[in-house]
Write an enzyme that holds these catalytic residues in place. Sequence first.
Site, PDB file in Angstrom:
ATOM      1  CG  HIS A   1      64.787  20.146 -38.426  1.00  0.00           C
ATOM      2  ND1 HIS A   1      65.486  19.078 -38.932  1.00  0.00           N
ATOM      3  CD2 HIS A   1      64.151  19.686 -37.330  1.00  0.00           C
ATOM      4  CE1 HIS A   1      65.256  18.008 -38.176  1.00  0.00           C
ATOM      5  NE2 HIS A   1      64.447  18.347 -37.205  1.00  0.00           N
TER       6      HIS A   1
ATOM      7  CG  HIS B   1      60.863  19.329 -33.078  1.00  0.00           C
ATOM      8  ND1 HIS B   1      60.160  19.260 -34.260  1.00  0.00           N
ATOM      9  CD2 HIS B   1      62.015  18.647 -33.306  1.00  0.00           C
ATOM     10  CE1 HIS B   1      60.834  18.540 -35.138  1.00  0.00           C
ATOM     11  NE2 HIS B   1      61.959  18.149 -34.583  1.00  0.00           N
TER      12      HIS B   1
ATOM     13  CE1 TYR C   1      75.998  33.195 -12.382  1.00  0.00           C
ATOM     14  CE2 TYR C   1      76.627  30.966 -12.983  1.00  0.00           C
ATOM     15  CZ  TYR C   1      75.658  31.878 -12.613  1.00  0.00           C
ATOM     16  OH  TYR C   1      74.348  31.473 -12.461  1.00  0.00           O
TER      17      TYR C   1
ATOM     18  CG  HIS D   1      66.919  17.416 -32.674  1.00  0.00           C
ATOM     19  ND1 HIS D   1      66.755  18.697 -33.163  1.00  0.00           N
ATOM     20  CD2 HIS D   1      65.988  16.661 -33.328  1.00  0.00           C
ATOM     21  CE1 HIS D   1      65.784  18.715 -34.060  1.00  0.00           C
ATOM     22  NE2 HIS D   1      65.304  17.504 -34.168  1.00  0.00           N
TER      23      HIS D   1
ATOM     24  CG  ASP E   1      74.918  35.653 -18.238  1.00  0.00           C
ATOM     25  OD1 ASP E   1      75.916  36.356 -18.013  1.00  0.00           O
ATOM     26  OD2 ASP E   1      73.829  35.797 -17.629  1.00  0.00           O
TER      27      ASP E   1
END
Lengths: 234, 234, 234, 234
Positions: D172, D98, D230, D96, D121
């Site tokens: 958020h 910001h 790839y 997580h 991609d």
Amino acid sequence: MSKYQYLKEQVYEANMEIPKEELAIVTFGNVSGVDRAEGVIAIKPSGVPYHRLKIEDIVIVDLDNVLVEGNMRPSSDTKTHTLLYRNFPSVGGVCHTHSTYAVAWAQAIKPIPNLGTTHADHLIPSIPVTEVMSDEMIQRDYEHETGNQILDLFSKQGLSYEEIEMVLVACHGPFTWGVDPAKAVYNSIVLEEIAKMAFLTLQINPNATAIKQSLCDKHYYRKHGKDAYYGQGC
Amino acid sequence: MSKYQYLKEQVYEANMEIPKEELAIVTFGNVSGVDRAEGVIAIKPSGVPYHRLKIEDIVIVDLDNVLVEGNMRPSSDTKTHTLLYRNFPSVGGVCHTHSTYAVAWAQAIKPIPNLGTTHADHLIPSIPVTEVMSDEMIQRDYEHETGNQILDLFSKQGLSYEEIEMVLVACHGPFTWGVDPAKAVYNSIVLEEIAKMAFLTLQINPNATAIKQSLCDKHYYRKHGKDAYYGQGC
Amino acid sequence: MSKYQYLKEQVYEANMEIPKEELAIVTFGNVSGVDRAEGVIAIKPSGVPYHRLKIEDIVIVDLDNVLVEGNMRPSSDTKTHTLLYRNFPSVGGVCHTHSTYAVAWAQAIKPIPNLGTTHADHLIPSIPVTEVMSDEMIQRDYEHETGNQILDLFSKQGLSYEEIEMVLVACHGPFTWGVDPAKAVYNSIVLEEIAKMAFLTLQINPNATAIKQSLCDKHYYRKHGKDAYYGQGC
Amino acid sequence: MSKYQYLKEQVYEANMEIPKEELAIVTFGNVSGVDRAEGVIAIKPSGVPYHRLKIEDIVIVDLDNVLVEGNMRPSSDTKTHTLLYRNFPSVGGVCHTHSTYAVAWAQAIKPIPNLGTTHADHLIPSIPVTEVMSDEMIQRDYEHETGNQILDLFSKQGLSYEEIEMVLVACHGPFTWGVDPAKAVYNSIVLEEIAKMAFLTLQINPNATAIKQSLCDKHYYRKHGKDAYYGQGC
């Protein structure tokens, strides 16, 4: 020691400019260089993060994409590079990045207009953008066809690959080239800066127009051609 | 040892601020300094990338652009510098960059309005932008005429080069100056920041207006003139 | 050794965060800290670039702005700092920067709306902006009146300086404060990031509205007050 | 030595990518990793700045959020992490942040459209955004309900967490996951770049449309699934 050691070192150094100049994140982007006498190119291996890349990881393939030397798979974009080398005979290096502002113009499917002397120092027209690839081409041999998109664009618009060393592939990102791998990367650095300047200019003045032809020519020809006087002449 | 060693060192240090402060990429930009007693300037050689620049590469030319000392060609913008030195007698250093936001305003051919105290700390009016150069001037002696564009602008608008140490050349980019090369670069750093702040301000509020005159004067005169009280008075 | 050595060190360290966190260029910005028992503050000297700043350069003045210790002039903004200390009794540090996005909002004379939890983690309302100072106040005692503008704003809008530790001074830039100099700088770092996020949010969606009250309160009170559970409780 | 030492080291390294890649300022953001055999996760402690974080500070909790090992409180977002681990059985790491552009899209409450191959991609659809949480859910058990918002979104829209390893929580910011903590952070790096590119693309061309399906599929499946070519296939 590999007979391609010199080429590998050159290509390694050029690839390491990509993270240093912030032209792509994680594993994105790749630079190659060609040895025309040997008929091979050296290119970044596929999917390797730059901080783990080593000189010996650089892969050698021939111009038909056949592996010549190396323990790793070459970049998934290899066929685009080799097609450009086969059709652009004086090119010595090719660079592909996902630099942020150049990608934004490619995703917007808009050529970057020539708005000032930073652009005009490097090329006269807009930085061209290809058409979106047809479904048929995508299904066929995608990376080879990406090269074809570029060749078609230059052919249809009558552009010189020696004068215009950069292009945007629609919805994808930039390819640049030059006399050697270092010059190819140099052109990616310049393209990203021009792309950012053009974005900002049009935010400040949505009616900003292209630089006048005489001023554009003046800047281009002080750096290019027989009457150039920029740089140290070597 | 060169008799201009001190000047070369000063100019070398000032040039190295350009990449450090991200005022230009690759080889773009140049700073010069003048020795008025000797009648010479020291300036960056043309087209040399900053990471390879050495003190001994700095070129000495006189105020008529005649080479005095050095193994390399001086900056292609040298004639702009010398014309400014000849007409701005108290100037000791000149700086030219392609910093991103300042170039964007120059390409938009818009003066940068004075929107706040960061600007007012350094100058009272907008940062002026020249007109686009006429075809005749471009064909004549381009870099000399770039200097003339600046001189004409200051003359027509009645501006003082001692109060306004920065200008945008239309479709090109910024030139700044100051009492010495370090101050000239300082002004380029400040100009770029003011250019970015003004861009953002007008994006947030397209109706933002110039800072009121009394507040502008207060900030300018606490840093300039006989009643200044900012800094250490030296 | 100065009896204020500890305070000077704290204030020096806090000032050095300004260039490190890119909250201001060249000499802009200043941080102070207070020793309430001694009735003095320590503050950055005026106009000194950060790379030359030394601990012994930090200036000690009392809360009436009288020099107590130091060889240099204190920051020209000293009177704003001392007025805040006199009126905000639990404040231990004050920080003033010219950070780019916060200045842009200040120049746009717009409060920064609370658009998400990054903002709500730190304060509930918009980040307030003062009115433009009257000509009378500018002529009187400018830096003292800058402090008065902040006090008036908090008083008129019924804001708590302990809940809202940041403000924009119209056409100028941000002031922040906190329990000590480090917290004051922390608030400037957070303010700049909130200012950038709010700018981008409104570019993406000009109709974006303030975060709902219940979500805002949840985030604010998990970090503040008796039921806070963010952090290590010390 | 802790029996979870290996997991702690992995999670510590992944957390330290957050400041290095500029995905969050100060103490914001957190990464966790799971040991499914032991039924525990390792996660960043709450409110600790990255430059002070040590391997031994990493906290071990079980999948019901009960502290197993550690001297510090776990991240306040721990319940969101554990709920994702309980419902996304092949996930090995959760991140997580910001990060600025991803937060801006989350605050704008807009999914990030798939405008080019950098996005394609990594995933085929838009990067989804949750609804704003209801007051009831906010009051109940906020961080647990944040996880529920994500699960509800994936369930309602019929999305696969193995194909779409990133989401925006409205007002958020982003959560990302992957087979291990390093891959979770990798996805946060990629998400931030995609968010910036999409923002710029729509500024350049407000009518830019999603990449065509065939081109999107081509890029996604050259990196994912049984025909991927790839990378180095390991």
